[in-house]
Motif scaffolding. Structure first.
Motif, PDB file in Angstrom:
ATOM      1  N   ARG A 124      32.921  44.185  47.429  1.00 53.13           N
ATOM      2  CA  ARG A 124      33.690  42.990  46.531  1.00 53.13           C
ATOM      3  C   ARG A 124      33.031  42.616  45.120  1.00 53.13           C
ATOM      4  N   LEU A 132      40.093  44.559  42.809  1.00 52.99           N
ATOM      5  CA  LEU A 132      40.920  43.944  42.964  1.00 52.99           C
ATOM      6  C   LEU A 132      42.455  44.140  44.251  1.00 52.99           C
ATOM      7  N   ARG A 133      42.093  44.709  44.697  1.00 55.66           N
ATOM      8  CA  ARG A 133      42.661  45.152  45.677  1.00 55.66           C
ATOM      9  C   ARG A 133      41.949  46.196  46.800  1.00 55.66           C
ATOM     10  N   GLU A 134      41.831  45.790  48.109  1.00 56.86           N
ATOM     11  CA  GLU A 134      41.769  46.595  48.778  1.00 56.86           C
ATOM     12  C   GLU A 134      42.169  47.823  48.955  1.00 56.86           C
ATOM     13  N   ARG A 135      40.936  48.769  49.633  1.00 61.19           N
ATOM     14  CA  ARG A 135      41.608  50.673  49.604  1.00 61.19           C
ATOM     15  C   ARG A 135      40.324  50.666  50.875  1.00 61.19           C
ATOM     16  N   ALA A 169      40.373  48.199  39.921  1.00 58.76           N
ATOM     17  CA  ALA A 169      41.278  48.598  40.834  1.00 58.76           C
ATOM     18  C   ALA A 169      41.019  48.521  42.086  1.00 58.76           C
ATOM     19  N   ALA A 200      41.731  48.195  55.616  1.00 58.43           N
ATOM     20  CA  ALA A 200      42.817  49.440  55.327  1.00 58.43           C
ATOM     21  C   ALA A 200      42.075  50.537  55.877  1.00 58.43           C
TER      22      ALA A 200
END
Lengths: 112, 203
Positions: free
Chosen positions: B96, B167-170, B164, B3
């Motif tokens: 992760r 769980l989601r790639e930022r 947060a 991202a």
């Protein structure tokens, strides 16, 4: 990937240093050193915080303004501690015997 | 594919945007320090005014659980730092893994803290009702619950934030900012631990 390995190793060393400092502070607390116990504990806590701030929070390679924000925060806190402490240290408390406020009995009995 | 952070209109370069974000977070952390400050001062005042009662009250805290919790938080900070570096270098899997570990250690800290609270409640150390210590001891436990409670609240927020990110790639830049918050909460505990748990343990 060599740089990555180096940076992870550096963090590993910082972590080990933190745990050694934790062992030192807990160990020294068990020795009867009087007032020095707190001095040692706070010095070690400061060293741990410095390690976390410099390496984990990247303060070492941070821009000057960022470092300034960090230092000013600590400086302000100490300044406020100093001012408040001067107040509290020089306060004299003169306990007075408790008494009923003057106007209260009149109001209770319905007289004005 | 990792991202990428979108450049907001008010910034002329990604570097400038990253710098502004970092500075903004540090200024926020400075206000957080002021938030914790009065409790530290209240502690200092109590320790000056009732030295013996404070020492006696501090000995009622659980030093073993407190020390274990300190080690847990220091380790979580190490994992957070690892995650930040890994994400910056493109190591998504390691990042992760480290983030999950950070959140797990945060939860473990809260669980142990909860056990301590339960024991203290059963020992009538909650500073209300049938409290067992007198004067200065009550002040110690008021400050103890206020400080550890405020810290635990910060940790809950931190855990939600870390999850947060896990769980989601930022964008890695955002993770770096989030990391600063986690390390700050750890830093507060670094001072709470000796102040609350380590008073006059030699006796």
């Amino acid at each position: 990937m060599n740089g990555a390995r180096r940076i992870h190793r550096r963090n590993l060393i910082v972590w080990q240093a933190l745990l050694v400092l934790l062992a030192l502070t807990t160990g020294s607390a068990c020795l009867p050193l009087g007032g020095w116990n707190m001095v040692i504990n706070l010095t070690i806590a400061g060293a741990k915080l410095l390690l976390v701030a410099l390496f984990f929070m990247h303060l070492r390679e941070a821009h000057g303004t960022v470092r300034l924000a960090a230092v000013v925060a600590v400086f302000m806190l100490l300044l406020l501690f100093g001012l408040s402490a001067t107040d509290y240290r020089n306060r004299r408390i003169h306990p007075a015997p408790w008494q009923i406020p003057q106007q209260l009995p009149d109001q209770l009995s319905g007289r004005r | 594919m990792s991202a990428v952070l979108r450049l907001a209109r008010q910034f002329s370069s990604p570097g400038q945007q990253a710098h502004a974000a970092t500075l903004g977070m540090w200024v926020f952390l400075a206000t957080e320090l002021m938030f914790f400050g009065p409790l530290f001062f209240g502690y200092w005042y109590g320790r000056q005014t009732f030295p013996d009662a404070f020492a006696a009250a501090s000995r009622r805290t659980d030093i073993v659980l407190g020390t274990v919790n300190t080690a847990i938080l220091l380790t979580s900070s190490f994992l957070m730092a690892t995650a930040v570096e890994a994400a910056a270098l493109g190591g998504r899997r390691l990042a992760r893994l480290a983030l999950s570990g950070t959140a797990a250690l945060g939860l473990a800290f809260l669980a142990i803290k909860g056990m301590e609270y339960r024991d203290e409640w059963q020992a009538h150390l909650w500073p209300a009702g049938s409290f067992v210590l007198d004067g200065g001891g009550r002040l110690f436990f008021i400050i103890y619950f206020a400080m550890t409670g405020l810290h635990a609240l910060h940790l809950v927020i931190g855990i939600c934030m870390v999850l947060a990110f896990a769980l989601r790639e930022r964008p890695p830049g955002q993770l770096r900012i989030a990391g600063l918050y986690w390390h700050f909460v750890d830093g507060m505990w670094i001072f709470l631990y000796p102040l609350l748990y380590l008073l006059e343990r030699s006796g």
